[in-house]
Design a protein around this motif. Structure first.
Motif, PDB file in Angstrom:
ATOM      1  N   HIS A  10       0.803  -1.209   0.000  1.00 21.94           N
ATOM      2  CA  HIS A  10       0.000   0.000   0.000  1.00 21.94           C
ATOM      3  C   HIS A  10       0.841   1.266   0.000  1.00 21.94           C
ATOM      4  O   HIS A  10       0.306   2.352  -0.081  1.00 21.94           O
ATOM      5  CB  HIS A  10      -0.908   0.025   1.232  1.00 21.94           C
ATOM      6  CG  HIS A  10      -1.771  -1.194   1.328  1.00 21.94           C
ATOM      7  ND1 HIS A  10      -2.759  -1.478   0.425  1.00 21.94           N
ATOM      8  CD2 HIS A  10      -1.767  -2.230   2.192  1.00 21.94           C
ATOM      9  CE1 HIS A  10      -3.339  -2.620   0.736  1.00 21.94           C
ATOM     10  NE2 HIS A  10      -2.746  -3.090   1.808  1.00 21.94           N
ATOM     11  N   LEU A  28      -2.865  11.951  -2.198  1.00 23.36           N
ATOM     12  CA  LEU A  28      -4.010  11.058  -2.008  1.00 23.36           C
ATOM     13  C   LEU A  28      -3.644   9.902  -1.082  1.00 23.36           C
ATOM     14  O   LEU A  28      -4.432   9.513  -0.212  1.00 23.36           O
ATOM     15  CB  LEU A  28      -4.512  10.531  -3.355  1.00 23.36           C
ATOM     16  CG  LEU A  28      -5.197  11.559  -4.252  1.00 23.36           C
ATOM     17  CD1 LEU A  28      -5.468  10.967  -5.637  1.00 23.36           C
ATOM     18  CD2 LEU A  28      -6.483  12.052  -3.614  1.00 23.36           C
ATOM     19  N   GLN A  29      -2.435   9.361  -1.244  1.00 26.23           N
ATOM     20  CA  GLN A  29      -1.969   8.276  -0.378  1.00 26.23           C
ATOM     21  C   GLN A  29      -1.849   8.770   1.064  1.00 26.23           C
ATOM     22  O   GLN A  29      -2.216   8.065   2.005  1.00 26.23           O
ATOM     23  CB  GLN A  29      -0.622   7.729  -0.862  1.00 26.23           C
ATOM     24  CG  GLN A  29      -0.076   6.596  -0.008  1.00 26.23           C
ATOM     25  CD  GLN A  29      -0.923   5.355  -0.048  1.00 26.23           C
ATOM     26  OE1 GLN A  29      -1.388   4.945  -1.105  1.00 26.23           O
ATOM     27  NE2 GLN A  29      -1.137   4.735   1.105  1.00 26.23           N
ATOM     28  N   CYS A  31      -3.618  11.082   2.466  1.00 25.91           N
ATOM     29  CA  CYS A  31      -4.992  11.149   2.990  1.00 25.91           C
ATOM     30  C   CYS A  31      -5.476   9.764   3.411  1.00 25.91           C
ATOM     31  O   CYS A  31      -6.093   9.615   4.475  1.00 25.91           O
ATOM     32  CB  CYS A  31      -5.930  11.746   1.947  1.00 25.91           C
ATOM     33  SG  CYS A  31      -5.679  13.506   1.681  1.00 25.91           S
ATOM     34  N   ASP A  32      -5.193   8.760   2.601  1.00 27.08           N
ATOM     35  CA  ASP A  32      -5.565   7.382   2.951  1.00 27.08           C
ATOM     36  C   ASP A  32      -4.853   6.941   4.232  1.00 27.08           C
ATOM     37  O   ASP A  32      -5.444   6.288   5.097  1.00 27.08           O
ATOM     38  CB  ASP A  32      -5.226   6.413   1.817  1.00 27.08           C
ATOM     39  CG  ASP A  32      -6.133   6.555   0.616  1.00 27.08           C
ATOM     40  OD1 ASP A  32      -7.206   7.189   0.745  1.00 27.08           O
ATOM     41  OD2 ASP A  32      -5.765   6.040  -0.458  1.00 27.08           O
ATOM     42  N   ASP A  33      -3.571   7.283   4.340  1.00 27.85           N
ATOM     43  CA  ASP A  33      -2.805   6.916   5.531  1.00 27.85           C
ATOM     44  C   ASP A  33      -3.393   7.562   6.780  1.00 27.85           C
ATOM     45  O   ASP A  33      -3.508   6.929   7.831  1.00 27.85           O
ATOM     46  CB  ASP A  33      -1.332   7.323   5.381  1.00 27.85           C
ATOM     47  CG  ASP A  33      -0.603   6.519   4.309  1.00 27.85           C
ATOM     48  OD1 ASP A  33      -1.084   5.437   3.933  1.00 27.85           O
ATOM     49  OD2 ASP A  33       0.456   6.990   3.866  1.00 27.85           O
ATOM     50  N   ASP A  35      -6.527   8.492   7.139  1.00 26.99           N
ATOM     51  CA  ASP A  35      -7.797   7.794   7.386  1.00 26.99           C
ATOM     52  C   ASP A  35      -7.549   6.493   8.163  1.00 26.99           C
ATOM     53  O   ASP A  35      -8.298   6.162   9.089  1.00 26.99           O
ATOM     54  CB  ASP A  35      -8.525   7.485   6.082  1.00 26.99           C
ATOM     55  CG  ASP A  35      -9.137   8.715   5.434  1.00 26.99           C
ATOM     56  OD1 ASP A  35      -9.289   9.751   6.129  1.00 26.99           O
ATOM     57  OD2 ASP A  35      -9.462   8.643   4.240  1.00 26.99           O
ATOM     58  N   ASN A  36      -6.503   5.750   7.778  1.00 28.56           N
ATOM     59  CA  ASN A  36      -6.158   4.512   8.476  1.00 28.56           C
ATOM     60  C   ASN A  36      -5.797   4.792   9.933  1.00 28.56           C
ATOM     61  O   ASN A  36      -6.176   4.037  10.829  1.00 28.56           O
ATOM     62  CB  ASN A  36      -5.004   3.788   7.782  1.00 28.56           C
ATOM     63  CG  ASN A  36      -5.406   3.211   6.450  1.00 28.56           C
ATOM     64  OD1 ASN A  36      -6.571   2.974   6.187  1.00 28.56           O
ATOM     65  ND2 ASN A  36      -4.424   2.988   5.594  1.00 28.56           N
ATOM     66  N   SER A  83       0.703   2.081  10.697  1.00 23.47           N
ATOM     67  CA  SER A  83       0.035   3.196  10.033  1.00 23.47           C
ATOM     68  C   SER A  83       0.865   4.472  10.095  1.00 23.47           C
ATOM     69  O   SER A  83       0.934   5.229   9.121  1.00 23.47           O
ATOM     70  CB  SER A  83      -1.335   3.444  10.668  1.00 23.47           C
ATOM     71  OG  SER A  83      -2.187   2.351  10.459  1.00 23.47           O
TER      72      SER A  83
END
Length: 104
Positions: A10, A28-29, A31-33, A35-36, A83
């Motif tokens: 990921h 974007l990655q 932001c995903d991180d 969120d995790n 994370s």
């Protein structure tokens, strides 16, 4: 920075690798991180509420053993660590991509 094997699928490419990743995809990655991290934080908050109820009059019984709580806390801590490392790596890659784009 070394990444755990389960997180490498990921994660974006590390700074200095031959693969180029755009600043937009890295953002974007990131932001995903984040969120995790929020998901893990919520799991940690849930554990805290199980261990120390909010209300003194809360008489609901919890049938988990100390060993089971210990395992849950360890797993949440491991996921939090994974994370955070993934987010750090993404942000480092984003900074490299941004500095390279400014030079061009």
């Amino acid at each position: 920075m070394a990444m755990p094997a389960d997180a490498s699928a990921h994660a974006p490419s590390l700074p200095g690798s031959s693969e180029t990743v755009s600043a937009e995809s890295l953002a974007l990655q990131a932001c995903d991180d984040i969120d995790n991290l929020q998901v893990v934080r919520r799991a940690y908050a849930c554990l805290e509420k199980l261990i120390a109820p909010q209300y003194v009059t809360d008489t609901e019984e919890i049938c988990a053993t100390r060993t089971e709580f210990s395992v849950m806390v360890r797993l949440v801590n491991e996921e939090m660590q994974r994370s955070i490392k993934a987010a750090e790596t993404t942000i480092q890659s984003l900074l490299v991509a941004l500095s390279e784009s400014r030079r061009n």
